[in-house]
Motif scaffolding. Structure first.
Motif, PDB file in Angstrom:
ATOM      1  N   LEU A 189      68.534 -32.064  51.953  1.00 34.00           N
ATOM      2  CA  LEU A 189      69.787 -31.417  51.579  1.00 34.00           C
ATOM      3  C   LEU A 189      70.070 -30.311  52.592  1.00 34.00           C
ATOM      4  CD1 LEU A 189      69.635 -30.842  47.710  1.00 34.00           C
ATOM      5  CD2 LEU A 189      71.266 -32.286  48.929  1.00 34.00           C
ATOM      6  N   ASP A 190      71.330 -30.129  52.933  1.00 36.52           N
ATOM      7  CA  ASP A 190      71.698 -29.098  53.894  1.00 36.52           C
ATOM      8  C   ASP A 190      72.926 -28.349  53.383  1.00 36.52           C
ATOM      9  OD1 ASP A 190      71.850 -27.512  56.124  1.00 36.52           O
ATOM     10  OD2 ASP A 190      72.580 -29.099  57.457  1.00 36.52           O
ATOM     11  N   TYR A 191      72.824 -27.031  53.290  1.00 34.73           N
ATOM     12  CA  TYR A 191      73.932 -26.173  52.885  1.00 34.73           C
ATOM     13  C   TYR A 191      73.639 -24.771  53.400  1.00 34.73           C
ATOM     14  CZ  TYR A 191      70.786 -24.634  49.106  1.00 34.73           C
ATOM     15  OH  TYR A 191      69.725 -24.137  48.392  1.00 34.73           O
ATOM     16  N   ASP A 192      74.567 -23.857  53.180  1.00 34.33           N
ATOM     17  CA  ASP A 192      74.376 -22.475  53.602  1.00 34.33           C
ATOM     18  C   ASP A 192      73.438 -21.784  52.609  1.00 34.33           C
ATOM     19  OD1 ASP A 192      74.478 -19.826  54.315  1.00 34.33           O
ATOM     20  OD2 ASP A 192      76.663 -19.720  54.447  1.00 34.33           O
ATOM     21  N   VAL A 252      67.574 -27.731  54.165  1.00 33.43           N
ATOM     22  CA  VAL A 252      66.777 -28.173  55.310  1.00 33.43           C
ATOM     23  C   VAL A 252      67.744 -28.787  56.310  1.00 33.43           C
ATOM     24  CG1 VAL A 252      64.907 -29.661  56.103  1.00 33.43           C
ATOM     25  CG2 VAL A 252      64.780 -28.616  53.827  1.00 33.43           C
ATOM     26  N   GLY A 253      68.027 -28.042  57.363  1.00 34.25           N
ATOM     27  CA  GLY A 253      69.001 -28.483  58.350  1.00 34.25           C
ATOM     28  C   GLY A 253      68.420 -29.466  59.353  1.00 34.25           C
ATOM     29  N   ASP A 254      69.325 -30.149  60.047  1.00 32.25           N
ATOM     30  CA  ASP A 254      68.883 -31.114  61.049  1.00 32.25           C
ATOM     31  C   ASP A 254      68.111 -30.431  62.170  1.00 32.25           C
ATOM     32  OD1 ASP A 254      69.024 -33.877  62.270  1.00 32.25           O
ATOM     33  OD2 ASP A 254      70.040 -32.724  63.831  1.00 32.25           O
ATOM     34  N   ASP A 255      68.492 -29.206  62.520  1.00 30.87           N
ATOM     35  CA  ASP A 255      67.774 -28.499  63.573  1.00 30.87           C
ATOM     36  C   ASP A 255      66.317 -28.258  63.188  1.00 30.87           C
ATOM     37  OD1 ASP A 255      68.516 -26.750  61.545  1.00 30.87           O
ATOM     38  OD2 ASP A 255      68.920 -25.060  62.902  1.00 30.87           O
ATOM     39  N   GLU A 256      66.076 -27.957  61.906  1.00 26.67           N
ATOM     40  CA  GLU A 256      64.705 -27.756  61.451  1.00 26.67           C
ATOM     41  C   GLU A 256      63.922 -29.066  61.472  1.00 26.67           C
ATOM     42  OE1 GLU A 256      62.403 -26.843  57.278  1.00 26.67           O
ATOM     43  OE2 GLU A 256      64.070 -25.511  57.801  1.00 26.67           O
ATOM     44  N   GLU A 258      74.527 -39.837  56.443  1.00 23.28           N
ATOM     45  CA  GLU A 258      74.853 -38.451  56.088  1.00 23.28           C
ATOM     46  C   GLU A 258      76.013 -38.481  55.119  1.00 23.28           C
ATOM     47  OE1 GLU A 258      74.590 -35.094  59.082  1.00 23.28           O
ATOM     48  OE2 GLU A 258      76.772 -35.279  58.854  1.00 23.28           O
ATOM     49  N   GLN A 259      75.843 -37.820  53.978  1.00 19.35           N
ATOM     50  CA  GLN A 259      76.859 -37.868  52.934  1.00 19.35           C
ATOM     51  C   GLN A 259      77.223 -36.460  52.479  1.00 19.35           C
ATOM     52  OE1 GLN A 259      78.468 -40.344  51.359  1.00 19.35           O
ATOM     53  NE2 GLN A 259      77.439 -42.163  52.143  1.00 19.35           N
ATOM     54  N   ASP A 260      78.520 -36.219  52.299  1.00 16.26           N
ATOM     55  CA  ASP A 260      79.008 -34.988  51.664  1.00 16.26           C
ATOM     56  C   ASP A 260      78.930 -35.203  50.152  1.00 16.26           C
ATOM     57  OD1 ASP A 260      80.418 -32.924  50.526  1.00 16.26           O
ATOM     58  OD2 ASP A 260      82.183 -33.144  51.800  1.00 16.26           O
ATOM     59  N   VAL A 261      78.040 -34.462  49.491  1.00 17.76           N
ATOM     60  CA  VAL A 261      77.825 -34.684  48.056  1.00 17.76           C
ATOM     61  C   VAL A 261      78.204 -33.458  47.227  1.00 17.76           C
ATOM     62  CG1 VAL A 261      76.017 -36.413  48.392  1.00 17.76           C
ATOM     63  CG2 VAL A 261      75.384 -33.996  48.292  1.00 17.76           C
ATOM     64  N   LEU A 262      78.952 -32.529  47.806  1.00 22.11           N
ATOM     65  CA  LEU A 262      79.290 -31.305  47.077  1.00 22.11           C
ATOM     66  C   LEU A 262      80.068 -31.608  45.808  1.00 22.11           C
ATOM     67  CD1 LEU A 262      79.218 -28.225  46.983  1.00 22.11           C
ATOM     68  CD2 LEU A 262      81.327 -28.201  48.346  1.00 22.11           C
ATOM     69  N   GLY A 263      80.996 -32.569  45.874  1.00 24.38           N
ATOM     70  CA  GLY A 263      81.805 -32.884  44.707  1.00 24.38           C
ATOM     71  C   GLY A 263      81.028 -33.454  43.540  1.00 24.38           C
ATOM     72  N   GLU A 264      79.799 -33.922  43.794  1.00 26.59           N
ATOM     73  CA  GLU A 264      78.964 -34.496  42.740  1.00 26.59           C
ATOM     74  C   GLU A 264      77.950 -33.503  42.200  1.00 26.59           C
ATOM     75  OE1 GLU A 264      77.079 -37.817  44.586  1.00 26.59           O
ATOM     76  OE2 GLU A 264      78.900 -38.405  45.666  1.00 26.59           O
ATOM     77  N   ARG A 300      79.526 -26.179  51.225  1.00 24.91           N
ATOM     78  CA  ARG A 300      79.155 -27.368  51.990  1.00 24.91           C
ATOM     79  C   ARG A 300      77.803 -27.860  51.493  1.00 24.91           C
ATOM     80  NH1 ARG A 300      75.674 -28.129  56.221  1.00 24.91           N
ATOM     81  NH2 ARG A 300      75.298 -25.876  56.351  1.00 24.91           N
ATOM     82  N   LEU A 301      77.709 -29.157  51.223  1.00 19.76           N
ATOM     83  CA  LEU A 301      76.449 -29.730  50.762  1.00 19.76           C
ATOM     84  C   LEU A 301      76.338 -31.153  51.310  1.00 19.76           C
ATOM     85  CD1 LEU A 301      73.885 -29.441  48.984  1.00 19.76           C
ATOM     86  CD2 LEU A 301      75.213 -30.419  47.104  1.00 19.76           C
TER      87      LEU A 301
END
Length: 215
Positions: free
Chosen positions: A153-156, A167-171, A187-193, A204-205
């Motif tokens: 999962l990646d978010y701020d 856990v970002g792609d850079d990590e 890669e999926q935007d899943v914030l709405g779920e 952003r999620l």
């Protein structure tokens, strides 16, 4: 996270992180030949364990909570054999072994016969310093040539405390890139779920699925 945190979550039934279905990314992207042994760190009582076994794999799951392990076998109506192995209490059926204990106590001899790994929850439940140690330990205990999937999962992180942690792609590239081949499959935007994240103000999620192979 301290062990007491997860024991409390399982004992109180606060397990929103448990999926009531087989992970769809696993079903879409798993491409490891059958019959090998798959390591599943921090496995909980995931239905993915039974799915992997159904594909012909021997499954080695590691989980801190004995409650989670007992629930898995009870819910699948399996009577496991129980034994002790070093620091672990081992619950064993024909194709699935779930080891109750701390993942960092696994040794190279425990993981030497694994040909695959599947990590849906191992990294995202750990804060950053523990993820560093987790990645290094995984490298130590698995042989070369291991294939598998990693889901993150990646978010701020400043917008919400974990777990689950960002856990970002850079990590991923930094911790795995030197010793693993890493390929983004989806890669999926899943914030709405994700009501929990929306309520917390997360903007952003993203879920990412990686194919990984140790070299």
């Amino acid at each position: 996270m301290q062990p007491e945190f997860w024991h409390k979550k399982w004992d109180s039934g606060q397990i929103g992180f448990h999926l009531p279905e087989v992970n769809p990314y696993l079903q879409r992207h798993w491409a490891v030949p059958a019959a090998g042994r798959v390591l599943v760190p921090l496995c909980g009582k995931s239905l993915d364990l039974a799915w992997l076994a159904g594909r012909g794999h021997q499954v080695l799951g590691v989980e801190l909570s004995e409650r989670a392990i007992e629930d898995f076998f009870n819910e699948h109506q399996i009577q496991p054999q129980i034994s002790l192995k070093g620091a672990f209490k081992v619950y064993r059926s024909d194709t699935i072994e779930l080891w109750c204990g701390d993942f960092v106590l696994l040794t190279g001899s425990d993981g030497c016969d694994c040909s695959a790994s599947y990590d849906r929850a191992g990294r995202v439940v750990l804060p950053a310093p523990m993820r560093e140690r987790y990645a290094a330990h995984l490298q130590r205990i698995l042989p070369l040539g291991v294939q598998g999937l990693l889901i993150t999962l990646d978010y701020d992180q400043a917008q919400m405390p974990g777990p689950p942690f960002a856990v970002g792609d850079d990590e991923v590239q930094r911790l795995l890139g030197d010793v693993w081949q890493v390929q983004v499959l989806e890669e999926q935007d899943v914030l709405g779920e994700s009501g929990k994240f929306l309520q917390a103000g997360v903007t952003r999620l993203e879920e990412r699925v990686y194919r990984v192979s140790s070299r």
